[in-house]
Design a protein around this motif. Structure first.
Motif, PDB file in Angstrom:
ATOM      1  N   ALA A 188      12.415 -19.399  -0.995  1.00 49.08           N
ATOM      2  CA  ALA A 188      13.677 -18.759  -0.625  1.00 49.08           C
ATOM      3  C   ALA A 188      14.220 -18.027  -1.847  1.00 49.08           C
ATOM      4  O   ALA A 188      13.897 -18.364  -2.992  1.00 49.08           O
ATOM      5  N   ARG A 189      15.068 -17.030  -1.591  1.00 48.60           N
ATOM      6  CA  ARG A 189      15.620 -16.258  -2.710  1.00 48.60           C
ATOM      7  C   ARG A 189      16.351 -17.144  -3.714  1.00 48.60           C
ATOM      8  O   ARG A 189      16.299 -16.907  -4.922  1.00 48.60           O
ATOM      9  N   ARG A 190      17.042 -18.193  -3.214  1.00 48.63           N
ATOM     10  CA  ARG A 190      17.786 -19.086  -4.106  1.00 48.63           C
ATOM     11  C   ARG A 190      16.879 -19.722  -5.143  1.00 48.63           C
ATOM     12  O   ARG A 190      17.315 -20.041  -6.255  1.00 48.63           O
ATOM     13  N   ILE A 193      14.594 -16.418  -7.499  1.00 47.48           N
ATOM     14  CA  ILE A 193      15.266 -15.713  -8.587  1.00 47.48           C
ATOM     15  C   ILE A 193      15.307 -16.531  -9.876  1.00 47.48           C
ATOM     16  O   ILE A 193      15.592 -15.995 -10.955  1.00 47.48           O
ATOM     17  N   ARG A 194      15.024 -17.835  -9.798  1.00 46.85           N
ATOM     18  CA  ARG A 194      15.040 -18.678 -10.993  1.00 46.85           C
ATOM     19  C   ARG A 194      13.677 -18.739 -11.680  1.00 46.85           C
ATOM     20  O   ARG A 194      13.536 -19.396 -12.709  1.00 46.85           O
ATOM     21  N   ASN A 195      12.657 -18.114 -11.083  1.00 48.18           N
ATOM     22  CA  ASN A 195      11.301 -18.175 -11.623  1.00 48.18           C
ATOM     23  C   ASN A 195      10.877 -19.620 -11.866  1.00 48.18           C
ATOM     24  O   ASN A 195      10.516 -20.012 -12.985  1.00 48.18           O
ATOM     25  N   PRO A 196      10.898 -20.454 -10.827  1.00 44.98           N
ATOM     26  CA  PRO A 196      10.620 -21.884 -11.002  1.00 44.98           C
ATOM     27  C   PRO A 196       9.134 -22.165 -11.185  1.00 44.98           C
ATOM     28  O   PRO A 196       8.294 -21.281 -11.014  1.00 44.98           O
ATOM     29  N   GLN A 287       6.493  -8.513  -2.497  1.00 46.43           N
ATOM     30  CA  GLN A 287       7.755  -9.246  -2.469  1.00 46.43           C
ATOM     31  C   GLN A 287       8.479  -9.099  -3.810  1.00 46.43           C
ATOM     32  O   GLN A 287       7.852  -8.879  -4.849  1.00 46.43           O
ATOM     33  N   GLU A 288       9.806  -9.248  -3.750  1.00 49.60           N
ATOM     34  CA  GLU A 288      10.581  -9.327  -4.987  1.00 49.60           C
ATOM     35  C   GLU A 288      11.589 -10.463  -4.838  1.00 49.60           C
ATOM     36  O   GLU A 288      12.106 -10.722  -3.744  1.00 49.60           O
ATOM     37  N   ALA A 289      11.843 -11.144  -5.942  1.00 46.95           N
ATOM     38  CA  ALA A 289      12.598 -12.388  -5.882  1.00 46.95           C
ATOM     39  C   ALA A 289      13.977 -12.239  -5.262  1.00 46.95           C
ATOM     40  O   ALA A 289      14.427 -13.096  -4.501  1.00 46.95           O
ATOM     41  N   SER A 290      14.682 -11.173  -5.552  1.00 49.40           N
ATOM     42  CA  SER A 290      16.084 -11.052  -5.147  1.00 49.40           C
ATOM     43  C   SER A 290      16.285 -10.568  -3.717  1.00 49.40           C
ATOM     44  O   SER A 290      17.402 -10.638  -3.195  1.00 49.40           O
ATOM     45  N   ALA A 291      15.222 -10.088  -3.073  1.00 48.36           N
ATOM     46  CA  ALA A 291      15.428  -9.454  -1.766  1.00 48.36           C
ATOM     47  C   ALA A 291      14.465  -9.901  -0.676  1.00 48.36           C
ATOM     48  O   ALA A 291      14.736  -9.678   0.499  1.00 48.36           O
TER      49      ALA A 291
END
Length: 333
Positions: A188-190, A193-196, A287-291
């Motif tokens: 998920a974006r949540r 975006i943190r690059n976990p 894909q891109e993390a924020s969208a």
């Protein structure tokens, strides 16, 4: 077919197998019913799915719990909320499509986001399953597990795929519920975006009716795939409980207006994604993390332009279909 696909669907198992643990048996066996009982169950299933439509106050409750990777510190619990109008946009009997519309802002200045979509199909032969990275594949449902069951396919805000699973609607302890098989999902974006450390989820989804709405309960194992292509390993357990309580004390009219103006556009977008999947045996898109997808923001902005009278539905649809065609026609895709 990649390693994740083979693990998921050749064996019919998922997270525990990926984690190297003993493989469990399938949670349910084939459904055997008389013709009369099957008809009654089908009608009850349909009414249960349709009961998830309406206007709701929604609470999103997410918590990482048990760490499986030594040294990993689970994230703090996060609770948020909002308002959603869920509408039936297709009902052919054996196929029901529910569109979620998220309403933000205040009563005087609302803003509507076309949120997630859930497609339900009775006795599916195949599902559009996430198989890792930027790829979803049309994957066969085991033949003996089709009768009496429904698939649920969840789509992102731009109508690109997110995840799919199949399971049985049943009543136990007086509660009407549906439970999926083990299902692979992108981040998920949540999280993205943190690059976990983890790169996908393996989870079981449950939908259950309540006296005043319904809940969506996710039991997710967050997994990491080694760079050398070996077996994925579990990082941490996560529990997500999304609660939908019937409520219309928000600007429901804003959701209705948005959908009335943009429905034709989103119909065209949805049909294009479906055509790409059928033509290619699935969908591959960057894909891109924020969208989510790299074209998600552009597709959403085109819908807003229609709503604001800055684009005709025809012109916006043409641009959207070109974006999807280009985004899914990459070399090797």
């Amino acid at each position: 077919m990649n390693r994740l696909t083979k693990t998921l669907f050749a064996s019919g198992i998922a997270a525990l197998a990926l984690a190297g643990a003993p493989a469990p048996a399938l949670a349910d066996g084939p459904i055997v019913q008389t013709a009369e009982a099957a008809k009654a169950a089908f009608e009850e299933d349909r009414q249960t799915i349709l009961a998830m439509a309406g206007d709701f106050k929604v609470t999103f409750d997410m918590q990482e719990s048990t760490p499986w990777l030594e040294g990993y510190a689970p994230l703090e619990r996060k609770i948020s909320g909002g308002y959603e109008s869920v509408r039936v946009i297709e009902d052919t009997g054996a196929r029901i499509v529910l569109q979620h519309l998220l309403v933000t802002g205040d009563e005087a200045n609302p803003y509507v986001v076309k949120h997630w979509r859930q497609d339900w199909e009775f006795q599916p032969e195949k599902i559009l399953a996430f198989t890792g990275g930027d790829t979803w594949e049309l994957t066969a449902v085991p033949e003996k597990m089709r009768a009496g069951r429904w698939s649920q396919t969840v789509y992102q805000v731009d109508d690109s795929p997110r995840y799919a699973g199949w399971g049985e609607w049943e009543t136990t302890q007086g509660i009407r519920r549906w439970r999926s098989n083990w299902t692979a999902r992108p981040l998920a974006r949540r999280d993205a975006i943190r690059n976990p450390v983890y790169d996908h989820y393996m989870g079981i989804n449950r939908h259950q009716l309540t006296p005043n709405g319904w809940i969506h309960w996710q039991d997710n194992t967050k997994m990491v795939t080694p760079k050398d292509g070996g077996e994925a390993a579990p990082v941490v357990q996560e529990y997500v409980l999304n609660t939908y309580e019937r409520f219309n004390g928000y600007n429901v009219a804003a959701a209705e207006t948005y959908w009335a103006k943009t429905k034709g556009y989103w119909d065209a977008v949805r049909e294009k994604w479906e055509a790409v999947a059928e033509a290619n045996g699935g969908i591959r898109i960057a894909q891109e993390a924020s969208a989510g997808t790299t074209i998600a923001n552009e597709l959403m902005l085109l819908a807003d332009a229609i709503k604001d009278g800055k684009q005709t539905p025809e012109a916006a649809s043409a641009k959207a279909l070109a974006l999807i065609e280009e985004g899914t026609s990459r070399k090797g895709g």
